[in-house]
Design an enzyme around this catalytic site. Structure first.
Site, PDB file in Angstrom:
ATOM      1  N   GLU A 167      19.551 -11.912  84.790  1.00 31.32           N
ATOM      2  CA  GLU A 167      20.243 -11.064  84.052  1.00 31.32           C
ATOM      3  C   GLU A 167      19.796 -10.229  82.783  1.00 31.32           C
ATOM      4  O   GLU A 167      20.228 -10.345  81.595  1.00 31.32           O
ATOM      5  CB  GLU A 167      21.566 -11.558  83.879  1.00 31.32           C
ATOM      6  CG  GLU A 167      22.117 -12.185  85.181  1.00 31.32           C
ATOM      7  CD  GLU A 167      23.827 -12.454  85.044  1.00 31.32           C
ATOM      8  OE1 GLU A 167      24.095 -12.578  83.790  1.00 31.32           O
ATOM      9  OE2 GLU A 167      24.367 -12.599  85.739  1.00 31.32           O
ATOM     10  N   GLU A 358      24.096 -15.999  92.372  1.00 32.58           N
ATOM     11  CA  GLU A 358      25.301 -16.171  91.684  1.00 32.58           C
ATOM     12  C   GLU A 358      26.675 -15.523  92.289  1.00 32.58           C
ATOM     13  O   GLU A 358      26.457 -14.582  92.470  1.00 32.58           O
ATOM     14  CB  GLU A 358      25.235 -15.885  90.234  1.00 32.58           C
ATOM     15  CG  GLU A 358      24.279 -17.064  89.320  1.00 32.58           C
ATOM     16  CD  GLU A 358      24.258 -16.820  87.778  1.00 32.58           C
ATOM     17  OE1 GLU A 358      25.463 -16.381  87.382  1.00 32.58           O
ATOM     18  OE2 GLU A 358      23.418 -16.957  87.063  1.00 32.58           O
TER      19      GLU A 358
HETATM   20  C1  FCB Z   1      26.250 -15.064  84.610  1.00 33.14           C
HETATM   21  C2  FCB Z   1      25.241 -16.107  83.978  1.00 33.14           C
HETATM   22  C3  FCB Z   1      25.755 -17.742  84.184  1.00 33.14           C
HETATM   23  C4  FCB Z   1      27.073 -17.754  84.333  1.00 33.14           C
HETATM   24  C5  FCB Z   1      27.982 -16.899  84.896  1.00 33.14           C
HETATM   25  C6  FCB Z   1      29.262 -17.220  84.821  1.00 33.14           C
HETATM   26  O1  FCB Z   1      26.193 -13.826  83.867  1.00 33.14           O
HETATM   27  O2  FCB Z   1      23.934 -15.803  84.623  1.00 33.14           O
HETATM   28  O3  FCB Z   1      24.899 -18.398  83.347  1.00 33.14           O
HETATM   29  O4  FCB Z   1      27.411 -17.818  82.854  1.00 33.14           O
HETATM   30  O5  FCB Z   1      27.391 -15.534  84.496  1.00 33.14           O
END
Ligand code: FCB
Length: 460
Positions: A167, A358
């Protein structure tokens, strides 16, 4: 038999965590200080004064946690390496105890039939490098590539897939522009430099991976991707949404996948901070050195209207729409947008494999009187998003796996331990793990390689 939606045979059923959020043991075995250790000490920076000092104690309990993962039936795990465990001063001397820890962890995963996906940078920059300028300094990109090369050397015989950087937009905006994440800078111009150097670091690391000559080794970025919805059906709102998409998504995807920085966003940045003279000749080529997959971190959408918001941009972000279900963090739950996002990536970057690196939701369900954690909302969330992935695959998107955020309730950065994202509940005092209903449900899905066609709990 109830109807089901079957996934491709080698689909990876995983979960994701990151080192600082779960490991704890921040002073063990020669680990150096990270920017998050330092930032957590700033009064008021983290809710409740929480820190990652102990986190989930995963450093000591890695064996138990991997066994738990395997017992659920999961086949993949996205973990991150703590750079300051391996290079306490950021570069120079490598710490053998750090190496030994990750060696054991990777071996354990493989012994349990769990394929590791390893992130090199999930935000825990060695403080020593921050003291030398951090990501705003170009030299950090080179040091990152050296650290990456050492990891390829140490673990590349067992790890095939690498997320270089997690990110970069969030690191730029929350870490360097708004001061809400480590290193806590509020420097708009510095934030765009930092993001450039993160991408350069990715490119240099990807080249280093190629140089190892290891067959099948792959590198990619995990992007925080937000699908955009124009607030109204007007040309102005559509233009605003496209512009904001440039800021959040295209600024990263385009250069990494060989198109250079998008001209429209470059103009926005130059108006805001002046010439981007830190983008040297050849940088865009270096950034595009070779990304083998796109890591998709997807949580929610962004609704954008024309006009002025908080920043220097000609758009405004709206809070969401009434009637749309939300998580406990008030994030809208919009699984259809995940399908659209995956298909967009497939169209824009044909042939590039996609991994959902994610996706998850904060729901604050606690153990009931019998000790069980019934988190029906997370089960519904999982079903909705997996069905969304299934639709994207059916429409041709090459999605290879899904990593739910997160395996454990963990340290959620500036929000401390308040949001609970885990499939496994972690007691804050005892660190005791309790598999939630969602964890069992997801494990059964992983074993079956399929989800029920109909949402769970439909009758009740
Ligand atoms: C993302 C992050 C991860 C976690 C989620 C909820 O932005 O990569 O580490 O905090 O959000």
């Amino acid at each position: 038999m109830t109807a089901e939606l079957r996934f491709p045979p080698r689909f990876r059923w995983g979960t994701a965590t990151s080192a600082y959020q779960v490991e704890g043991a921040t002073r063990a075995d020669g680990r150096g200080e990270s920017v998050w250790d330092r930032f957590c000490r700033v009064p008021g920076a983290i809710e409740n004064g929480d820190t990652g000092d102990d986190a989930c104690d995963h450093y000591a309990r890695a064996g138990e946690d991997v066994a738990l993962m395997a017992s659920l039936g999961l086949t993949a795990y996205r973990l991150s390496l703590a750079w300051p465990r391996l290079f306490p001063a950021g570069d120079g001397r490598i710490e053998p105890r750090g190496l030994a820890h990750y060696d054991r962890l990777i071996d354990r995963l493989l012994a349990h039939g769990i394929t590791p996906l390893v992130t090199l940078y999930h935000w825990d920059l060695p403080q020593a490098l921050q003291d030398r300028g951090g990501w705003r300094d170009r030299a950090t990109a080179r040091r990152f590539a050296d650290y990456a090369a050492a990891c390829f050397d140490a673990f590349g015989d067992r790890v095939r897939d690498w997320v270089t950087v997690n990110e970069p937009w969030i690191v730029g905006v929350l870490g360097h522009q708004l001061g809400l994440h480590a290193p806590g800078e509020r420097d708009l111009a510095g934030s765009v430099r930092a993001m450039h150097h993160l991408l350069l670091g990715h490119g240099l690391a990807a080249s280093a991976l190629r140089a190892t000559g290891r067959p099948g080794a792959r590198a990619g970025v995990a992007y925080s991707l937000y699908p955009h919805t124009p607030a109204g059906d007007t040309a102005a709102d559509r233009a605003a949404a496209h512009a904001s998409d440039g800021y959040v998504n295209r600024w990263f995807l385009d250069p990494v996948h060989g198109r250079g920085y998008p001209a429209d966003m470059r103009e926005h940045w130059e108006r805001a901070v002046g010439p981007l003279d830190f983008v040297a000749d050849g940088d865009e080529r270096a950034i595009a050195a070779g990304s083998d997959f796109i890591g998709v971190n997807y949580y929610t959408r962004r609704i954008v209207a024309a006009g002025r918001g908080d920043g220097p941009w000609p758009w405004r972000v709206e809070r969401g729409r009434p009637g749309v279900p939300r998580t406990d963090l008030n994030w809208e739950i919009v699984p259809d947008d995940l399908t659209a996002l995956l298909l967009r990536l497939h169209r824009a970057h044909p042939g590039v494999p996609l991994l959902v690196t994610e996706n998850g939701a904060a729901f604050d369900d606690a153990p009931g009187p019998d000790g069980g954690v019934r988190d029906a909302r997370r089960v519904a969330f999982l079903h909705g998003h997996l069905a969304a992935v299934h639709r994207a695959i059916a429409a041709g998107a090459p999605v290879e796996g899904y990593y739910h955020w997160s395996f454990l309730d963990n340290f959620e950065w500036a929000m401390g331990y308040r949001p609970r994202f885990g499939l496994v509940h972690v007691d804050r005092d005892t660190r005791r793990r309790t598999v939630k209903e969602s964890g069992r449900w997801y494990g059964a899905v992983a074993r079956a390689g399929a989800i029920p066609a109909r949402p769970p709990g439909g009758a009740g």
